[in-house]
Every structure is written in structure tokens, then in C-alpha cells.
Design a protein around this motif. Structure first.
Motif, PDB file in Angstrom:
ATOM      1  N   GLU A  36      -8.603   8.397   0.656  1.00  0.00           N
ATOM      2  CA  GLU A  36      -7.638   9.469   0.863  1.00  0.00           C
ATOM      3  C   GLU A  36      -6.712   9.132   2.026  1.00  0.00           C
ATOM      4  OE1 GLU A  36      -7.474  12.096  -1.139  1.00  0.00           O
ATOM      5  OE2 GLU A  36      -9.148  11.253  -2.296  1.00  0.00           O
ATOM      6  N   ALA A  37      -5.535   9.729   2.008  1.00  0.00           N
ATOM      7  CA  ALA A  37      -4.595   9.548   3.105  1.00  0.00           C
ATOM      8  C   ALA A  37      -5.157  10.192   4.366  1.00  0.00           C
ATOM      9  CB  ALA A  37      -3.251  10.169   2.750  1.00  0.00           C
ATOM     10  N   PRO A  38      -5.107   9.502   5.497  1.00  0.00           N
ATOM     11  CA  PRO A  38      -5.625  10.079   6.740  1.00  0.00           C
ATOM     12  C   PRO A  38      -4.816  11.302   7.163  1.00  0.00           C
ATOM     13  CG  PRO A  38      -5.256   7.709   6.960  1.00  0.00           C
ATOM     14  CD  PRO A  38      -4.610   8.137   5.695  1.00  0.00           C
ATOM     15  N   ALA A  39      -5.472  12.218   7.840  1.00  0.00           N
ATOM     16  CA  ALA A  39      -4.782  13.389   8.361  1.00  0.00           C
ATOM     17  C   ALA A  39      -3.690  12.960   9.329  1.00  0.00           C
ATOM     18  CB  ALA A  39      -5.780  14.302   9.071  1.00  0.00           C
ATOM     19  N   GLY A  40      -2.540  13.566   9.199  1.00  0.00           N
ATOM     20  CA  GLY A  40      -1.437  13.288  10.100  1.00  0.00           C
ATOM     21  C   GLY A  40      -0.576  12.110   9.711  1.00  0.00           C
ATOM     22  N   ALA A  41      -0.951  11.387   8.648  1.00  0.00           N
ATOM     23  CA  ALA A  41      -0.150  10.237   8.229  1.00  0.00           C
ATOM     24  C   ALA A  41       1.138  10.696   7.558  1.00  0.00           C
ATOM     25  CB  ALA A  41      -0.947   9.360   7.271  1.00  0.00           C
ATOM     26  N   GLU A  42       2.198   9.925   7.733  1.00  0.00           N
ATOM     27  CA  GLU A  42       3.407  10.132   6.928  1.00  0.00           C
ATOM     28  C   GLU A  42       3.083   9.685   5.506  1.00  0.00           C
ATOM     29  OE1 GLU A  42       7.889   8.301   6.213  1.00  0.00           O
ATOM     30  OE2 GLU A  42       6.618   7.501   7.815  1.00  0.00           O
ATOM     31  N   VAL A  43       3.284  10.559   4.543  1.00  0.00           N
ATOM     32  CA  VAL A  43       2.925  10.252   3.162  1.00  0.00           C
ATOM     33  C   VAL A  43       4.175   9.857   2.389  1.00  0.00           C
ATOM     34  CG1 VAL A  43       1.986  11.160   1.010  1.00  0.00           C
ATOM     35  CG2 VAL A  43       0.911  11.756   3.191  1.00  0.00           C
ATOM     36  N   VAL A  44       4.100   8.702   1.731  1.00  0.00           N
ATOM     37  CA  VAL A  44       5.157   8.238   0.832  1.00  0.00           C
ATOM     38  C   VAL A  44       4.619   8.379  -0.580  1.00  0.00           C
ATOM     39  CG1 VAL A  44       6.554   6.279   0.091  1.00  0.00           C
ATOM     40  CG2 VAL A  44       6.096   6.644   2.531  1.00  0.00           C
ATOM     41  N   ASP A  45       5.257   9.205  -1.375  1.00  0.00           N
ATOM     42  CA  ASP A  45       4.806   9.453  -2.749  1.00  0.00           C
ATOM     43  C   ASP A  45       5.211   8.281  -3.634  1.00  0.00           C
ATOM     44  OD1 ASP A  45       4.045  10.404  -5.189  1.00  0.00           O
ATOM     45  OD2 ASP A  45       5.477  12.071  -5.246  1.00  0.00           O
ATOM     46  N   GLY A  46       4.204   7.555  -4.142  1.00  0.00           N
ATOM     47  CA  GLY A  46       4.472   6.416  -5.003  1.00  0.00           C
ATOM     48  C   GLY A  46       4.309   6.716  -6.481  1.00  0.00           C
ATOM     49  N   SER A  47       4.338   7.968  -6.848  1.00  0.00           N
ATOM     50  CA  SER A  47       4.159   8.339  -8.257  1.00  0.00           C
ATOM     51  C   SER A  47       5.198   7.645  -9.129  1.00  0.00           C
ATOM     52  CB  SER A  47       4.283   9.851  -8.423  1.00  0.00           C
ATOM     53  OG  SER A  47       3.291  10.512  -7.681  1.00  0.00           O
ATOM     54  N   GLY A  48       4.731   7.091 -10.240  1.00  0.00           N
ATOM     55  CA  GLY A  48       5.626   6.422 -11.178  1.00  0.00           C
ATOM     56  C   GLY A  48       6.058   5.036 -10.736  1.00  0.00           C
ATOM     57  N   ALA A  49       5.466   4.537  -9.652  1.00  0.00           N
ATOM     58  CA  ALA A  49       5.881   3.250  -9.095  1.00  0.00           C
ATOM     59  C   ALA A  49       4.690   2.308  -8.976  1.00  0.00           C
ATOM     60  CB  ALA A  49       6.535   3.439  -7.730  1.00  0.00           C
ATOM     61  N   THR A  50       4.981   1.044  -8.675  1.00  0.00           N
ATOM     62  CA  THR A  50       3.964   0.022  -8.437  1.00  0.00           C
ATOM     63  C   THR A  50       4.177  -0.557  -7.055  1.00  0.00           C
ATOM     64  OG1 THR A  50       3.878  -0.529 -10.792  1.00  0.00           O
ATOM     65  CG2 THR A  50       2.972  -2.155  -9.250  1.00  0.00           C
ATOM     66  N   LEU A  51       3.097  -0.682  -6.300  1.00  0.00           N
ATOM     67  CA  LEU A  51       3.150  -1.279  -4.969  1.00  0.00           C
ATOM     68  C   LEU A  51       2.680  -2.727  -5.071  1.00  0.00           C
ATOM     69  CD1 LEU A  51       3.747  -0.618  -1.956  1.00  0.00           C
ATOM     70  CD2 LEU A  51       1.274  -0.259  -1.696  1.00  0.00           C
ATOM     71  N   LEU A  52       3.513  -3.641  -4.563  1.00  0.00           N
ATOM     72  CA  LEU A  52       3.242  -5.075  -4.602  1.00  0.00           C
ATOM     73  C   LEU A  52       3.233  -5.635  -3.186  1.00  0.00           C
ATOM     74  CD1 LEU A  52       6.108  -5.894  -7.132  1.00  0.00           C
ATOM     75  CD2 LEU A  52       3.712  -5.676  -7.769  1.00  0.00           C
ATOM     76  N   PRO A  53       2.581  -6.772  -2.975  1.00  0.00           N
ATOM     77  CA  PRO A  53       2.828  -7.484  -1.721  1.00  0.00           C
ATOM     78  C   PRO A  53       4.294  -7.901  -1.664  1.00  0.00           C
ATOM     79  CG  PRO A  53       0.959  -8.426  -2.936  1.00  0.00           C
ATOM     80  CD  PRO A  53       1.674  -7.506  -3.872  1.00  0.00           C
ATOM     81  N   GLY A  54       4.841  -8.027  -0.454  1.00  0.00           N
ATOM     82  CA  GLY A  54       6.187  -8.575  -0.349  1.00  0.00           C
ATOM     83  C   GLY A  54       6.256  -9.922  -1.047  1.00  0.00           C
ATOM     84  N   LEU A  55       7.360 -10.170  -1.745  1.00  0.00           N
ATOM     85  CA  LEU A  55       7.507 -11.410  -2.499  1.00  0.00           C
ATOM     86  C   LEU A  55       7.822 -12.571  -1.555  1.00  0.00           C
ATOM     87  CD1 LEU A  55       9.657 -10.017  -5.463  1.00  0.00           C
ATOM     88  CD2 LEU A  55       7.152 -10.146  -5.267  1.00  0.00           C
ATOM     89  N   ILE A  56       7.466 -13.777  -1.977  1.00  0.00           N
ATOM     90  CA  ILE A  56       7.717 -14.994  -1.207  1.00  0.00           C
ATOM     91  C   ILE A  56       8.551 -15.937  -2.063  1.00  0.00           C
ATOM     92  CG2 ILE A  56       6.695 -16.932   0.034  1.00  0.00           C
ATOM     93  CD1 ILE A  56       4.097 -15.263   0.225  1.00  0.00           C
ATOM     94  N   ASP A  57       9.689 -16.376  -1.529  1.00  0.00           N
ATOM     95  CA  ASP A  57      10.514 -17.391  -2.191  1.00  0.00           C
ATOM     96  C   ASP A  57      10.127 -18.738  -1.586  1.00  0.00           C
ATOM     97  OD1 ASP A  57      12.459 -19.131  -3.165  1.00  0.00           O
ATOM     98  OD2 ASP A  57      14.051 -17.617  -3.092  1.00  0.00           O
ATOM     99  N   ALA A  58       9.533 -19.598  -2.385  1.00  0.00           N
ATOM    100  CA  ALA A  58       8.971 -20.856  -1.893  1.00  0.00           C
ATOM    101  C   ALA A  58       9.965 -22.007  -1.877  1.00  0.00           C
ATOM    102  CB  ALA A  58       7.746 -21.242  -2.724  1.00  0.00           C
ATOM    103  N   HIS A  59      11.267 -21.721  -2.032  1.00  0.00           N
ATOM    104  CA  HIS A  59      12.264 -22.787  -1.872  1.00  0.00           C
ATOM    105  C   HIS A  59      13.630 -22.179  -1.619  1.00  0.00           C
ATOM    106  CE1 HIS A  59      13.705 -27.044  -3.161  1.00  0.00           C
ATOM    107  NE2 HIS A  59      14.588 -26.485  -2.350  1.00  0.00           N
ATOM    108  N   VAL A  60      14.073 -22.249  -0.369  1.00  0.00           N
ATOM    109  CA  VAL A  60      15.418 -21.785  -0.002  1.00  0.00           C
ATOM    110  C   VAL A  60      16.007 -22.700   1.062  1.00  0.00           C
ATOM    111  CG1 VAL A  60      14.871 -19.344  -0.446  1.00  0.00           C
ATOM    112  CG2 VAL A  60      14.691 -20.263   1.887  1.00  0.00           C
ATOM    113  N   HIS A  61      17.295 -22.488   1.317  1.00  0.00           N
ATOM    114  CA  HIS A  61      18.009 -22.969   2.500  1.00  0.00           C
ATOM    115  C   HIS A  61      18.715 -21.729   3.015  1.00  0.00           C
ATOM    116  CE1 HIS A  61      17.038 -26.937   0.977  1.00  0.00           C
ATOM    117  NE2 HIS A  61      17.393 -26.456  -0.206  1.00  0.00           N
TER     118      HIS A  61
END
Length: 415
Positions: A36-61
Motif C-alpha cells: 500500500e502507499a505509505p501515509a503522507g506520500a504524494e500519490v500518482v494515479d497510474g490507472s490505465g498506464a504501465t510503469l517501466l524502468p527508464g529506457l537506456i539507449d546503448a549507442h549515441v553521440h
């Protein structure tokens, strides 16, 4: 210290979907997955969404503006495959949560006059970060001593250059194995096998990852024989059983950069640029660049590259998402930071990967192979580099572009 709880979203932890759960972040770290979300936390409603790790681009300049653009697309880390963002030169970026984080090879080992010198027009300012397939990256607004440039004139010079690169802050060592044939400049000076072997052996002795730029099967074979850890391009020819087996048996990873090969073959990024989810985040220069292409290898077939991707994944080779995005200039065209990561994901799925496997290639697999133990997954104690998207990209990969929110070290990117 503020606490944020993202609730109601599907969670893909970098390896697999966890289902609907709660992820709590505090002090730049993930402190809770599930419950459960801890008491006092700012809650971000993710309904209808997917949470992913930040993406990594393994080749750029890259440069700071490019890192800022990447973050807008949920790419929280970029791996520079030639450039100036070595450990001793990126302090400000590491502490700036409005841009993607970065790691760098520094300058690659290539002979005098070798690739990528053929790519740039006469009068092009070498003080700017450059790349495109290909390697460059020489400026980026840094002051003080110029970046270290290795010597690849022979085995002894290459071996001596590797510890110098590490001392100057390179996170991994890159080798250019390219005679210019794919870029329309055959006969360029190229690393010979002995010089390559010596440089790779020096990296192994120091426990540092080595990667290779290759665009042909012959170059890939040289990389395998030298003991390279990974290829950061994929050859343009149709795959052979021999080279696929060699790569598999060597335990190498591959960053296909299919979007770069498409550009080399004359395929622009116009279709991607037409997507309002992309165009809304690009300025005029990046839009123009994305709608352009390299066009140096028009005889190539993108299907050959996709067939190689499928053969590699079927063989159990680790694939990583990379783009080779560089500067907003048409002669480096067909690519844009951040946006092209999502197109690369689509190419991998087109080649036969499942959406979840493609997402692994942009998160957990890249983090594991590049030894980034603090990111790439959603797990307690790791960096709160996160991407929240509408829909479910684990089943419909194009949903990865439906950005709702991005966090870098727990700081939510202003929309």
C-alpha cells in the motif's frame, strides 16, 4: 525528504510484467515495490498506464541538449560510443535531473585517417559532438584540457592507449573496425587484427568492457577473434550460420542499431516524425534531421538486418537497444535522440521479438551487460529512473510512446 507512490499501474520491472502494484520512491531511490502507499506520500494515479524502468539507449553521440531531448522520451541513460562525457567531464550532467544520465567510451581506437573521418564535410567544426554510425563526438561545450585521443598505429600503441583512456575516465573501450566500404569510402585505413587483439587484451587485463563498431560480417569476425565483449552495430549483409554461431559461442552482446542501418540504406525517419507523439517534442532542426537519412548503402535491404536480429535472438544472444543518434544535421539523418529508441523497439518486434523481450533490451539487459547495477530494473534500492506510459507496451510496443510521466532519480520531469 518527499515520498511519491505510483499506484494502480501495470509494472514491467525490466524483466517481466508484475501486474498492477504500487511503486514508492524516496530520495531518488525506489524504496518499495508492492503493498500500500505509505501515509503522507504524494500519490500518482497510474490507472490505465504501465510503469517501466527508464529506457537506456546503448549507442549515441550526445551533448546536453540531446540528453534533454532523450529524457523527454523516457530515455534516462545514454551510452556514448565516442565523445567527451567521460567520468571526469560529466559532473554537472550527473547532477542535473532535467537531462538523461550518460556513460562514455571517450574516443575510439581507429587508425589515422580511419573511420569516422570520411563522414564529415569539409570545414565541419570538429569541436562539436559528432557521430552518426560511426563515431565522432569531440566537443559538447567542455572547457579545459581536450579529451584524450588514443593511438592505434600498432599493437604496442593500442595496448598503451587503453590504460590512458581509463585514466581519463572512459567507462568502456571502443574499437572501430571499418574499411569505409559501407559508407561509400572503400579503402580507409582500418585496424589490423594484431592491433585490435592487443587493444582488447589490454582492456581485459584491466577488467574493462570492450565494444566494437562493425558494419560487415568480416569486421564482426575480427571482433570475435579478438575477444570483444559486444558489437555496437550489426552487419548489413544477410546473416550466415557461421557468424551467428561465432557471436553466440563468444558470449557477446549485440546492439543492432537497426534504425541506423535503415538510414544507411536510404530509409528516412519520416514516418516516425509524422507521429504527433514524436513531432510535438521535436524542434525544427531535429524534425528535419529525422526526415533525412545517411543513404550511403542504398543497395542494402533492411530485411537482411531484421533476419540477423531474429537469428541472434533465436541463438540466445543478448540484444540491446541502441540508435546511433547524434547531431541535428541532415547528413547525420534518420535518427533523433529518444524518439529513435521507440522506433528501434518497433524494429525489434518486427524482427520477431516479443514486446517484453524488446523492452528488456532497452532496460535490464543493457544495464546488466554494461554493468550498470543501479538501474534498468524496478526493484527496491535502485535508482528511481522511471517511465509511465498510457496503455501496455508489453503487448503493444507502440504504446511506449504514450508518455505520461518521466522520473530521473525520483525527480519528475516537468511536462
Amino acid at each position: 525528504m518527499s515520498t511519491t507512490a505510483i499506484t494502480g499501474a501495470r509494472v514491467f520491472d525490466g524483466e517481466k510484467p508484475l501486474g498492477v502494484t504500487t511503486v514508492v520512491i524516496e530520495g531518488g531511490r525506489i524504496v518499495q515495490v508492492g503493498g500500500e502507499a505509505p501515509a503522507g506520500a504524494e500519490v500518482v494515479d497510474g490507472s490505465g498506464a504501465t510503469l517501466l524502468p527508464g529506457l537506456i539507449d546503448a549507442h549515441v553521440h550526445t551533448d546536453r541538449d540531446s540528453l534533454a531531448l532523450a529524457l523527454k522520451f523516457g530515455v534516462t541513460t545514454e551510452l556514448e560510443m565516442q565523445g567527451v562525457h567521460t567520468r571526469d567531464r560529466r559532473g554537472a550532467i550527473s547532477e542535473d535531473d532535467s537531462v538523461a544520465d550518460v556513460r562514455s567510451s571517450g574516443f575510439a581506437l581507429t587508425p589515422p585517417g580511419g573511420h569516422p573521418s570520411e563522414l564529415f564535410p569539409e570545414g565541419f567544426d570538429p569541436g562539436r559532438p559528432v557521430g552518426g554510425g560511426q563515431g565522432g563526438g569531440q566537443g559538447g561545450g567542455h572547457r579545459g584540457a581536450p579529451p584524450y585521443r588514443p593511438d592505434a598505429t600498432g599493437p604496442e600503441a593500442a595496448a598503451a592507449s587503453v590504460p590512458q583512456l581509463i585514466a581519463h575516465g572512459s567507462d568502456y573501450i571502443k574499437f572501430m573496425i571499418d574499411d569505409g566500404s559501407v559508407e561509400g569510402h572503400p579503402g580507409l585505413p582500418m585496424l589490423d587484427q594484431d592491433t585490435l587483439n592487443a587493444g582488447v587484451a589490454a582492456a581485459k587485463k584491466l577488467g574493462v568492457l570492450s565494444v566494437a563498431h562493425v558494419l560487415t560480417i568480416d569486421a564482426a569476425r575480427m571482433a570475435v577473434q579478438a575477444g570483444i565483449d559486444g558489437l555496437v552495430h550489426l552487419f548489413v549483409e544477410p546473416p550466415t550460420d557461421e557468424i551467428i554461431t561465432m557471436i553466440k559461442d563468444a558470449g557477446m552482446f549485440v546492439v543492432p542499431c537497426t534504425v541506423l542501418n535503415a538510414s544507411m540504406m536510404g530509409i528516412t525517419g519520416s514516418e516516425l516524425a509524422d507521429d504527433p507523439r514524436v513531432s510535438s517534442r521535436l524542434d525544427t532542426d531535429w524534425d528535419t534531421t529525422l526526415r533525412s537519412c545517411f543513404g550511403h548503402y542504398p543497395q542494402g535491404k533492411l530485411q537482411d538486418v531484421l533476419d540477423s536480429v531474429k537469428a541472434l535472438v533465436d541463438a540466445g544472444v543478448d540484444l540491446l537497444v541502441g540508435t546511433d543518434a547524434s547531431l541535428p544535421m541532415p547528413f547525420l539523418g534518420g535518427l533523433a535522440h529518444g524518439a529513435s529508441v521507440h522506433q528501434e523497439l518497433q524494429h525489434l518486434v518486427q524482427a520477431g521479438l516479443t514486446p517484453a523481450a524488446a523492452l528488456r533490451a532497452a532496460t535490464a539487459t543493457t544495464a546488466r551487460r554494461f554493468r550498470l547495477s543501479d538501474r534498468g530494473r524496478i526493484a527496491e534500492g535502485l535508482r528511481a529512473d522511471l517511465l509511465l506510459v498510457d496503455g501496455d507496451p508489453t503487448t503493444t510496443i507502440t504504446d511506449s510512446l504514450n508518455t505520461r510521466s518521466v522520473w530521473r532519480r525520483g525527480t519528475r520531469l516537468a511536462s
